[in-house]
Enzyme design. Structure first.
Site, PDB file in Angstrom:
ATOM      1  N   GLU A 199     -11.521  -3.667  -3.029  1.00 24.20           N
ATOM      2  CA  GLU A 199     -10.611  -2.635  -3.532  1.00 24.20           C
ATOM      3  C   GLU A 199     -10.356  -2.852  -5.016  1.00 24.20           C
ATOM      4  OE1 GLU A 199      -7.074  -3.082  -0.854  1.00 24.20           O
ATOM      5  OE2 GLU A 199      -8.523  -4.366   0.143  1.00 24.20           O
ATOM      6  N   HIS A 257      -9.580   2.194   0.321  1.00 25.25           N
ATOM      7  CA  HIS A 257      -9.551   1.053   1.239  1.00 25.25           C
ATOM      8  C   HIS A 257     -10.670   1.122   2.285  1.00 25.25           C
ATOM      9  CE1 HIS A 257      -7.786  -2.287   3.376  1.00 25.25           C
ATOM     10  NE2 HIS A 257      -6.734  -2.296   2.583  1.00 25.25           N
ATOM     11  N   HIS A 306       0.795  -1.237   0.000  1.00 23.92           N
ATOM     12  CA  HIS A 306       0.000   0.000   0.000  1.00 23.92           C
ATOM     13  C   HIS A 306       0.828   1.288   0.000  1.00 23.92           C
ATOM     14  CE1 HIS A 306      -3.433  -2.483   0.244  1.00 23.92           C
ATOM     15  NE2 HIS A 306      -3.607  -2.556   1.538  1.00 23.92           N
TER      16      HIS A 306
HETATM   17  C1  BGC Z   1      -4.592  -6.437   1.933  1.00 21.85           C
HETATM   18  C2  BGC Z   1      -4.471  -7.170   3.238  1.00 21.85           C
HETATM   19  C3  BGC Z   1      -4.075  -6.183   4.289  1.00 21.85           C
HETATM   20  C4  BGC Z   1      -5.138  -5.122   4.341  1.00 21.85           C
HETATM   21  C5  BGC Z   1      -4.876  -4.075   5.380  1.00 21.85           C
HETATM   22  C6  BGC Z   1      -5.637  -5.386   2.080  1.00 21.85           C
HETATM   23  O1  BGC Z   1      -5.750  -4.665   0.907  1.00 21.85           O
HETATM   24  O2  BGC Z   1      -4.885  -7.294   0.877  1.00 21.85           O
HETATM   25  O3  BGC Z   1      -3.562  -8.221   3.148  1.00 21.85           O
HETATM   26  O4  BGC Z   1      -3.941  -6.795   5.522  1.00 21.85           O
HETATM   27  O5  BGC Z   1      -5.238  -4.517   3.109  1.00 21.85           O
HETATM   28  O6  BGC Z   1      -3.610  -3.664   5.366  1.00 21.85           O
END
Ligand code: BGC
Length: 383
Positions: free
Chosen positions: A347, A211, A138
């Site tokens: 997402e 998210h 991310h």
């Molecule tokens: C990911 C997860 C992660 C979450 C929060 C999601 O987009 O796929 O693996 O734990 O985000 O960080």
């Protein structure tokens, strides 16, 4: 003459600055829709954070803060017409700064994972933060979820907020000055449309998303009873550290088959499927048509509240994350403890680890090109 032009240009900004400073109704949109502005505190380095509330004629409300472009509150009607908040989040800025699992945030420059935080462009290797089991997740240590975006309410019938952010060359290890714009629009049919765009002055990679964690039972309990349909017959299996193996695996005859509606909880503990074990539940990218049109990607229905959410996107994949890493340690809005699987994320995205997997759709952005994607979350009810 110059002075007059300057006044004409500055007047609307001045009017908004005055109206917006104290939660006053803004008139750039057609009443009874509105955009209002208020303060949401400040960051640790004393940058002011504003909150914008977008409201449509039905009474649906979306609150967005300039920190991370985070959607903090989002209301939707239940089967009795009651509008309640359906996203996880915090009451104050400190909650978001104290290790939020990306609640409601804009994610960039790269949504999801890049193996070992490494990728190359034209033979030049770049190294990013290995902030998740040695992989990059991310956007890194200070991704787009942790920066303060510039906000500008847009003129028009529907309430819309334009957020912009310039990510400097080599910020978080990514090349190129990346100029990003995200527009949130709340429409009359109870949809929130998110339009992402970006340009660069040097070849780079981009994969932007939002998210939000949804719980269509007004944030009560878990999402295990939510009925999910995903318009996809293939998904990306992952390694133990959640990097796609490269295979596009058919969902047929597996717990990953959501081509017809299934409760999230129905097969989530089926540990005979190794992918369920690796994800700790669902944490996988589903392959979509990705023809650049806004196609229906997923539908979620909460039977007890009757709330229905449809997700449309131009993107070639959607990450279905069932909130497996929530563990009850975070206390959110109204003192609610966010237990395991108390929210789910859908997402829209390009494929995780695409920079290292040439067979995946490209995430490269070159100077002169414009990155452009759109995703819509539409709410209605089933009785
Ligand atoms: C990911 C997860 C992660 C979450 C929060 C999601 O987009 O796929 O693996 O734990 O985000 O960080």
């Amino acid at each position: 003459m110059k002075k007059i032009i300057l006044m004409l240009v500055c007047l609307p900004m001045f009017v908004f600055a005055c109206k917006g400073s104290k939660n006053v109704e803004e008139t750039t949109v057609t009443p009874p829709s509105s955009i209002t502005k208020s303060s949401f505190g400040q960051t640790r380095d004393s940058i002011a954070v504003d909150m914008y509330t977008l409201k449509n004629e039905n009474g649906m409300e979306v609150k967005i803060i300039t920190y991370g472009g985070i959607i903090t509150n989002w209301t939707a009607p239940d089967k009795n017409g009651k509008y309640e908040d359906i996203v996880l989040g915090f009451d104050s800025i400190s909650g978001y700064m104290r290790g939020s699992p990306y609640f409601g945030a804009l994610i960039g420059r790269f949504g999801n994972r890049i193996a070992k935080g490494k990728f190359s462009i034209n033979g030049q290797q770049y190294t990013l933060a290995g902030n998740n089991m040695g992989n990059h997740l991310h956007g890194g240590l200070k991704g787009f979820d942790k920066v303060v975006w510039k906000a500008e309410p847009m003129e028009g019938k529907e309430p819309a907020l334009k957020l912009t952010y310039l990510s400097k060359d080599m910020e978080e290890g990514y090349p190129g000055n990346l100029s990003c714009t995200v527009i949130y629009t709340l429409t009359a049919d109870n949809s929130v449309k998110i339009d992402y765009s970006a340009t660069t002055d040097k070849e780079t990679i981009v994969n932007l998303t939002n998210h939000s964690y949804f719980n269509l039972n007004a944030n009560q309990g878990t999402i295990l009873d939510h009925m999910v349909t995903i318009n996809s017959d293939k998904y990306l299996p992952v390694s133990r550290t959640l990097i796609p193996t490269g295979e596009l695996r058919p969902v047929a005859n597996t717990p990953f088959d959501f081509t017809t509606p299934y409760a999230v909880g129905a097969r989530i503990n089926d540990t005979t499927d190794q992918q369920i074990v690796f994800g700790g539940g669902y944490d996988h990218a589903y392959i979509l048509k990705g023809d650049g049109k806004l196609n229906l990607a997923a539908t979620v229905v909460a039977p007890s509240s009757g709330r229905k959410m449809e997700v449309f996107t131009t993107e070639p994949a959607i990450q279905f994350y069932s909130g497996n890493f929530l563990d009850g340690k975070l206390t959110g809005k109204n003192g609610v403890k966010y237990v395991k699987r108390s929210g789910l994320c859908l997402e829209s995205e390009h494929y995780p680890d695409a920079p290292n997997q040439p067979a995946f759709p490209s995430v490269a952005l070159k100077p002169g090109e414009t990155y452009k994607t759109s995703t819509v979350y539409k709410f209605s009810v089933v009785k």
